[in-house]
Structure formats: structure tokens, C-alpha cells
Design a protein around this motif. Structure first.
Motif, PDB file in Angstrom:
ATOM      1  N   ASN A 305      30.495  47.548  47.543  1.00 28.84           N
ATOM      2  CA  ASN A 305      30.986  48.192  46.362  1.00 28.84           C
ATOM      3  C   ASN A 305      32.354  48.208  46.376  1.00 28.84           C
ATOM      4  OD1 ASN A 305      28.283  48.625  45.121  1.00 28.84           O
ATOM      5  ND2 ASN A 305      28.349  50.965  46.141  1.00 28.84           N
ATOM      6  N   TYR A 306      33.097  48.636  47.379  1.00 30.08           N
ATOM      7  CA  TYR A 306      34.668  48.706  47.566  1.00 30.08           C
ATOM      8  C   TYR A 306      34.980  47.102  47.435  1.00 30.08           C
ATOM      9  CZ  TYR A 306      39.437  49.018  49.252  1.00 30.08           C
ATOM     10  OH  TYR A 306      40.637  48.803  49.765  1.00 30.08           O
ATOM     11  N   LEU A 307      34.493  46.161  48.090  1.00 34.40           N
ATOM     12  CA  LEU A 307      35.032  44.809  47.826  1.00 34.40           C
ATOM     13  C   LEU A 307      34.760  44.378  46.281  1.00 34.40           C
ATOM     14  CD1 LEU A 307      35.932  42.291  49.545  1.00 34.40           C
ATOM     15  CD2 LEU A 307      33.579  41.457  49.785  1.00 34.40           C
ATOM     16  N   ARG A 308      33.979  44.669  45.794  1.00 42.94           N
ATOM     17  CA  ARG A 308      33.636  44.272  44.268  1.00 42.94           C
ATOM     18  C   ARG A 308      34.877  44.847  43.448  1.00 42.94           C
ATOM     19  NH1 ARG A 308      32.234  43.028  40.892  1.00 42.94           N
ATOM     20  NH2 ARG A 308      30.404  43.898  39.699  1.00 42.94           N
ATOM     21  N   LYS A 309      34.903  46.026  43.778  1.00 45.70           N
ATOM     22  CA  LYS A 309      36.327  46.731  42.934  1.00 45.70           C
ATOM     23  C   LYS A 309      37.568  46.071  43.266  1.00 45.70           C
ATOM     24  CE  LYS A 309      35.346  50.882  44.334  1.00 45.70           C
ATOM     25  NZ  LYS A 309      35.626  52.327  44.448  1.00 45.70           N
ATOM     26  N   GLN A 310      37.696  45.703  44.346  1.00 44.11           N
ATOM     27  CA  GLN A 310      39.166  44.976  44.775  1.00 44.11           C
ATOM     28  C   GLN A 310      39.032  43.539  44.129  1.00 44.11           C
ATOM     29  OE1 GLN A 310      41.592  46.647  46.652  1.00 44.11           O
ATOM     30  NE2 GLN A 310      40.068  48.263  45.914  1.00 44.11           N
ATOM     31  N   THR A 311      37.967  42.785  44.325  1.00 46.58           N
ATOM     32  CA  THR A 311      38.113  41.543  43.653  1.00 46.58           C
ATOM     33  C   THR A 311      37.989  41.448  42.068  1.00 46.58           C
ATOM     34  OG1 THR A 311      35.578  41.406  43.679  1.00 46.58           O
ATOM     35  CG2 THR A 311      36.798  40.371  45.561  1.00 46.58           C
ATOM     36  N   PHE A 312      37.580  42.599  41.614  1.00 44.79           N
ATOM     37  CA  PHE A 312      37.364  42.809  40.133  1.00 44.79           C
ATOM     38  C   PHE A 312      39.072  42.848  39.392  1.00 44.79           C
ATOM     39  CE2 PHE A 312      36.835  45.452  36.091  1.00 44.79           C
ATOM     40  CZ  PHE A 312      35.803  44.250  35.486  1.00 44.79           C
ATOM     41  N   VAL A 313      39.722  43.479  40.349  1.00 45.37           N
ATOM     42  CA  VAL A 313      41.197  43.524  39.572  1.00 45.37           C
ATOM     43  C   VAL A 313      41.886  42.300  39.275  1.00 45.37           C
ATOM     44  CG1 VAL A 313      41.660  45.853  41.136  1.00 45.37           C
ATOM     45  CG2 VAL A 313      42.290  43.548  41.935  1.00 45.37           C
ATOM     46  N   LEU A 314      41.269  41.134  39.808  1.00 42.90           N
ATOM     47  CA  LEU A 314      41.951  39.905  39.503  1.00 42.90           C
ATOM     48  C   LEU A 314      41.353  39.409  37.942  1.00 42.90           C
ATOM     49  CD1 LEU A 314      41.636  37.844  42.773  1.00 42.90           C
ATOM     50  CD2 LEU A 314      43.443  39.108  41.955  1.00 42.90           C
ATOM     51  N   GLU A 315      40.504  40.190  37.690  1.00 42.54           N
ATOM     52  CA  GLU A 315      40.039  39.702  36.242  1.00 42.54           C
ATOM     53  C   GLU A 315      40.869  40.653  35.160  1.00 42.54           C
ATOM     54  OE1 GLU A 315      37.984  37.405  35.752  1.00 42.54           O
ATOM     55  OE2 GLU A 315      37.809  37.374  37.982  1.00 42.54           O
ATOM     56  N   SER A 316      41.834  41.608  35.525  1.00 43.99           N
ATOM     57  CA  SER A 316      42.633  42.425  34.554  1.00 43.99           C
ATOM     58  C   SER A 316      43.891  41.789  34.411  1.00 43.99           C
ATOM     59  CB  SER A 316      42.542  43.848  35.021  1.00 43.99           C
ATOM     60  OG  SER A 316      43.203  43.807  36.300  1.00 43.99           O
ATOM     61  N   TYR A 317      44.616  41.515  33.415  1.00 41.37           N
ATOM     62  CA  TYR A 317      45.762  41.034  33.171  1.00 41.37           C
ATOM     63  C   TYR A 317      46.517  41.600  32.044  1.00 41.37           C
ATOM     64  CZ  TYR A 317      43.156  37.549  30.253  1.00 41.37           C
ATOM     65  OH  TYR A 317      42.411  37.143  29.403  1.00 41.37           O
ATOM     66  N   THR A 318      48.085  41.126  31.828  1.00 36.96           N
ATOM     67  CA  THR A 318      48.839  41.634  30.884  1.00 36.96           C
ATOM     68  C   THR A 318      49.232  40.632  30.127  1.00 36.96           C
ATOM     69  OG1 THR A 318      50.726  42.100  32.259  1.00 36.96           O
ATOM     70  CG2 THR A 318      49.202  44.012  32.136  1.00 36.96           C
ATOM     71  N   THR A 319      49.480  39.551  30.767  1.00 35.57           N
ATOM     72  CA  THR A 319      50.263  38.173  30.096  1.00 35.57           C
ATOM     73  C   THR A 319      49.688  36.911  30.368  1.00 35.57           C
ATOM     74  OG1 THR A 319      51.921  37.945  31.685  1.00 35.57           O
ATOM     75  CG2 THR A 319      52.373  39.384  29.949  1.00 35.57           C
ATOM     76  N   ARG A 320      49.807  35.915  29.780  1.00 33.45           N
ATOM     77  CA  ARG A 320      49.318  34.476  29.861  1.00 33.45           C
ATOM     78  C   ARG A 320      49.639  34.178  31.401  1.00 33.45           C
ATOM     79  NH1 ARG A 320      45.134  31.157  29.161  1.00 33.45           N
ATOM     80  NH2 ARG A 320      45.762  29.145  29.640  1.00 33.45           N
ATOM     81  N   VAL A 321      51.118  34.462  31.769  1.00 28.26           N
ATOM     82  CA  VAL A 321      51.530  34.278  33.062  1.00 28.26           C
ATOM     83  C   VAL A 321      50.925  35.024  34.019  1.00 28.26           C
ATOM     84  CG1 VAL A 321      53.477  34.443  34.809  1.00 28.26           C
ATOM     85  CG2 VAL A 321      53.699  33.697  32.181  1.00 28.26           C
ATOM     86  N   ASN A 322      50.665  36.333  34.003  1.00 29.13           N
ATOM     87  CA  ASN A 322      49.749  37.087  34.752  1.00 29.13           C
ATOM     88  C   ASN A 322      48.624  36.343  35.180  1.00 29.13           C
ATOM     89  OD1 ASN A 322      48.673  40.569  34.793  1.00 29.13           O
ATOM     90  ND2 ASN A 322      49.428  39.314  36.380  1.00 29.13           N
ATOM     91  N   TRP A 323      47.617  36.136  33.993  1.00 27.10           N
ATOM     92  CA  TRP A 323      46.316  35.590  34.134  1.00 27.10           C
ATOM     93  C   TRP A 323      46.355  34.358  35.048  1.00 27.10           C
ATOM     94  CZ3 TRP A 323      44.351  30.497  32.850  1.00 27.10           C
ATOM     95  CH2 TRP A 323      43.164  30.419  32.793  1.00 27.10           C
ATOM     96  N   ILE A 324      47.421  33.582  34.895  1.00 29.15           N
ATOM     97  CA  ILE A 324      47.392  32.148  35.718  1.00 29.15           C
ATOM     98  C   ILE A 324      47.673  32.628  37.169  1.00 29.15           C
ATOM     99  CG2 ILE A 324      48.951  30.077  36.190  1.00 29.15           C
ATOM    100  CD1 ILE A 324      49.342  30.065  33.276  1.00 29.15           C
ATOM    101  N   MET A 325      48.619  33.840  37.462  1.00 27.68           N
ATOM    102  CA  MET A 325      48.715  34.186  38.650  1.00 27.68           C
ATOM    103  C   MET A 325      47.543  34.587  39.503  1.00 27.68           C
ATOM    104  SD  MET A 325      51.898  33.541  39.367  1.00 27.68           S
ATOM    105  CE  MET A 325      52.177  34.429  40.838  1.00 27.68           C
ATOM    106  N   ASN A 326      46.749  35.215  38.712  1.00 26.83           N
ATOM    107  CA  ASN A 326      45.667  35.973  39.297  1.00 26.83           C
ATOM    108  C   ASN A 326      44.424  34.858  39.453  1.00 26.83           C
ATOM    109  OD1 ASN A 326      46.570  38.464  38.830  1.00 26.83           O
ATOM    110  ND2 ASN A 326      45.303  39.219  37.440  1.00 26.83           N
TER     111      ASN A 326
END
Length: 500
Positions: A305-326
Motif C-alpha cells: 500500500n505504501y509503495l502504491r502511494k509513492q508511485t501514485f505521486v508521479l501521476e500528479s503534476y502542475t504543468t506540462r513540463v512537470n508532466w514530462i519530468m514525471n
């Protein structure tokens, strides 16, 4: 043809050789990264010891003893420490005590922020503060339920609203952070030296409790720790410890408040993206390493469950550049994880094939796989961690040591964690929802757009600290990891029927 022999021959092909070389290179990179981290931490420890030898018995607070003069202490800036809380577990009292018994010489206030008075943390903190009511400036803040962002971010923002009007720096701490008496002073000193610092951060040193799940969490954090061992500028940020300028929140500079409030899921990923977009400085001083004891009953299901929460943060982003970096981080981490595991899988199949031939009475030449690089990375990691953990002195807490580490479990955890990371990352990518401490968050375009709360379907305990989330203590999670994993994949197909 025997399946083992077929696989063994396949791994001896040019592709198999490439996989082995690739795994060897990944291990060497890990070894170099941990060697650099060991060098940075060891350099700071030597500096501390030299200062003590020269007569400064308070070197654990500051290297220049003149800084402890009253004339210097009265000019220290005011700091507000904001601690978003959720639940109550076995290590919380030690952690909270270490936070409020800081030896920082300037004015400091502590704001414990809870969702409601029904949170078990509310009553525990109330009792703790009664013991220190004449010694520290501290209070409990009830934030209420979040509606537009994660509950943690909501608690942080409410804490910022309630901080003292003269506060210069705000320090966000998770309730599982165990501070050294001089931590607040060291972080503040760095902010005073360099006003260009946007955020100052640190990183936890996990102390496994003995279960495989706790060692897997330890191993998940270890590669990430290399990014925080620079002794200065870094691009990484850990939400468990973040010191920032209070005026940045008062004026919503760079949109720090609106960026967090309007759909923010991860505080550290959001603020790191803002820092990157505006070319602001993030630093991690070498002393900002915090011992993090893991729950004694941490099972494998809670690790998943913890690993799921940690990998899930890569699905959140604020800008297009941030999405590309994730996306780049997502792809790189998955590639390196399975690239690390593949040579060990190959070696296991080679051994199985050789044993099968041996028991059949067939004599074959044996050429063992070169495991030097893999042993090197493992031993360098061990060496890196020997120093820092021994240096921590926490009031009223048992001594912390690496003597109880089971290094065989560390090795197994390296393989298990790197094998499961890509599975968890892909699961997070396709689900776009996560259960965090009994609250299910749904993302859309990188932002939270729906929040569901259900005590009946949610977990009764947090993953790392094993904290009780609700007033009535529930039964520990006795389900196996396979059951948790199977429920995750069922939820993938039927998102409204099950909870992770």
C-alpha cells in the motif's frame, strides 16, 4: 527441450550478455552514488568530532560556540513548526517529544494540526502538551475536512494561516520525523546564510523493524537518499521536512498556496515543480538526516500500500513540463528497477539448470556469473549507513543503532522492491485513484477532482507507523500481500467496489 535449459541458453545469447552488462552498470552506479553519500555524511561527522576535540562540547548544536552567546540568541528569527497529524502509533510520542524539546535559542511555536477532535492524535497530543505547557509554545489546530486537495496539504495550509504574525520561517514536519535537538537551529542557520534558498529539506534514515515489508520500505528509500546527500543544492524534496519563508505563503509567491490548495495531492512534488518552474533553490544540508523507526508490526501488505502511494505521486503534476519530468522519472525508474533485477533472475535460472543437469548425471562446464558489481553496491550501501545513524541523540528515547540490521533481508528486499516498483507504477498509472489513510483521491489532469471518505472500507492503520486512524482501534491487517495485490487488480477493473 527442458524449460530450464532453454532459458539458460537464451540468457547466454547476446541479449542475455547485454542484460548482464546492463545490470552490472546499474549496480556500479548505485555503488558510486552511495559512496558519494557516504563521503558527504562522513565529512560532516569528522567536522563535528574535530569541533568537539577543539573544546566545543556543544558542537552538536553549532560549530561556532560563540553563536550560543545570549547576544546572538536573542536575535534569532521566529520559526513556526507545522505538523499535520493523522492517527496515533507506537513511535509518535518519542517523535513529538523530540520535536518540541528542540534546543533552538530563538522564538519557536509548534502547531499540531489534526482533521478533527475524533482523530486519536488529538487526545495523545493534548496529554503531551499538558506535560510541557510551561516550557514550550504549542497548540492544537483543528483543520476540518479537505475538499480541494489532500488532507495533509489542507492541514499544512491551515497551520500556516494560524502561525504567528512575526514568523520568518515555517518548518513542515511529518509526525514520523525524529529530530535532533539542534535540527531546527541548523536549518535556520542555513536559511539565514543564504536568503536565496526557497526550500530546505532533509531525508529519513529508515530503521527496519525486522519484517520483510519494513526492509522493502528501507530499500525503496535508499536509492532516493542519494539525491539528498549533496550537502547543498538538490532537485529533490521530501515532504517530511521542509523549511520555507513564511512570507512566501502570506503573499502566495509563485503560487505556492494556490498550487497546493487547488487540487494538490503531493506537497513535496508540487513544491518541487514550482521551484523548478521558477528556478528557485532547494538545498539539503548534510546534517538533515532523521532517524525513522518503522512500525514493529509492518507487514508486506502495508508495504505494498505504501509503495502504491509513492508511485501514485508521479501521476500528479502542475504543468506540462512537470508532466514530462514525471513521465521521464516513471520510465527511468521502471527501466532501472527491472534492469537491476534481471541479472539475478538470470543467475537463478542458470543455477536451477545446472542443478537439474547435475541430478540427471550430466557433467557440464560451469561459468559463474560475475557478481562483483552487485556485491560492491550492496557493501557500499552498508558502509554509507553505518555513520549517520550512530550520531543521533534524541531526548527520552532508546538509542538508535544499525547493529540489529539483517543484511540478508536487505539484499532480498533490494530484489523484491525493484521487482514490484514497475508493477505498482503501472497500476497507479491506469487506476488514477488511491486510498490514503482511509480517504480515496481521484485525479484528473494531474489534480485531485474527487474525494471519497469511508471508514468502513478504508484501512484501520497507516502503512509505516502502524498508527490507529480512528477513535476505535481496529484489528490489525492480517491479510496477505497476495490478497492485497489481487484486490488492487480487481479494483483496477471495478474502482467503486473495493479499496486498497
Amino acid at each position: 527441450m527442458d524449460a530450464f535449459l532453454f532459458a539458460a541458453r537464451a540468457f547466454c545469447s547476446p541479449l542475455g550478455l547485454f542484460i548482464q552488462i546492463q545490470g552490472f552498470c546499474i549496480c556500479l552506479l548505485l555503488a558510486l552514488g552511495w559512496a558519494l553519500a557516504s563521503y558527504v555524511r562522513s565529512k560532516e561527522i569528522r567536522r563535528l568530532k574535530e569541533s568537539i576535540k577543539s573544546g566545543n562540547e556543544f558542537a552538536f548544536l553549532c560549530y561556532d560556540i560563540n553563536d550560543l552567546e545570549h547576544s546572538n540568541q536573542v536575535n534569532l528569527p521566529r520559526v513556526s513548526v507545522v505538523m499535520p497529524l493523522k492517527g496515533f502509533g507506537e513511535h509518535n510520542l518519542h517523535n513529538w517529544s523530540s520535536q518540541i524539546t528542540s534546543l533552538y535559542g530563538g522564538p519557536v511555536e509548534f502547531l499540531f494540526v489534526v482533521e478533527s477532535t475524533e482523530d486519536p492524535a488529538y487526545h495523545a497530543v493534548t496529554r503531551l502538551l499538558k506535560e510541557f505547557e510551561d516550557d514550550v509554545e504549542a497548540k492544537i489546530v483543528v483543520a476540518g475536512l479537505s475538499t480541494t486537495c489532500s488532507q495533509k496539504i489542507h492541514n499544512q495550509l491551515v497551520g500556516v494561516e494560524k502561525m504567528h504574525k512575526d514568523t520568518k520561517y515555517v518548518l513542515f514536519l511529518d509526525d514520523d520525523v525524529r529530530l535532533h535537538p539542534g535540527s531546527i537551529g541548523a536549518l535556520t542557520a542555513e536559511m539565514e546564510k543564504n536568503p536565496d534558498i526557497f526550500i530546505q529539506t532533509g531525508y529519513p534514515l529508515d530503521l527496519p523493524s525486522g519484517s520483510l515489508g519494513s526492509y522493502c520500505i528501507y530499500e525503496y528509500h535508499m536509492p532516493c537518499s542519494m539525491g539528498f546527500a549533496t550537502g547543498g543544492k538538490t532537485f529533490f524534496l521530501w515532504g517530511g521536512c521542509m523549511m520555507m519563508h513564511a512570507d512566501d505563503f502570506r503573499t502566495d509567491r509563485h503560487g505556492v498556496v494556490s498550487g497546493l490548495r487547488d487540487g494538490g495531492y503531493s506537497d513535496d512534488m508540487t513544491l518541487a515543480a514550482i521551484a523548478g518552474a521558477h528556478k528557485r533553490l532547494i538545498t539539503s544540508p548534510p546534517v538533515a538526516v532523521f532517524p525513522h523507526p518503522l512500525a514493529s508490526d509492518l507487514n508486506f501488505g502495508r508495504y505494498w500500500n505504501y509503495l502504491r502511494k509513492q508511485t501514485f505521486v508521479l501521476e500528479s503534476y502542475t504543468t506540462r513540463v512537470n508532466w514530462i519530468m514525471n513521465r521521464a522519472l516513471f520510465s527511468t525508474h521502471c527501466y532501472l528497477s527491472w534492469g537491476f533485477v534481471a541479472p539475478y533472475l538470470m543467475s537463478g535460472i542458470h543455477v536451477a539448470a545446472a542443478l537439474r543437469l547435475y541430478f540427471k548425471g550430466v557433467v557440464v562446464g560451469w561459468k559463474p556469473c560475475n557478481m562483483y558489481g552487485y556485491r560492491t553496491s550492496f557493501h557500499v550501501e552498508l558502509d554509507k549507513n553505518r555513520g549517520p545513524a550512530m550520531q543521533f541523540v534524541v531526548p527520552e528515547a532508546p538509542p538508535l543503532s544499525l547493529a540489529s540490521y539483517n543484511w540478508c533481508l536487505v539484499f532480498i528486499a533490494m530484489l523484491v522492491d525493484n521487482f514490484l516498483y514497475p508493477i505498482s507504477a503501472m497500476r497507479s498509472h491506469f487506476s488514477q485513484s488511491i486510498n490514503w489513510s482511509g480517504i480515496r483521491y481521484h485525479l484528473k489532469d494531474g489534480k485531485i477532482n474527487k474525494i471519497e471518505r469511508s471508514k468502513e472500507k478504508g484501512p484501520k492503520f497507516t502503512d509505516l507507523g502502524g498508527k490507529h486512524l480512528y477513535g476505535k482501534k481496529g484489528a490489525p491487517n492480517s491479510g496477505s500481500f497476495l490478497r492485497s495485490l489481487s484486490r488492487s487488480f480487481v479494483h483496477w477493473r471495478q474502482p467503486k467496489k473495493y479499496d486498497v
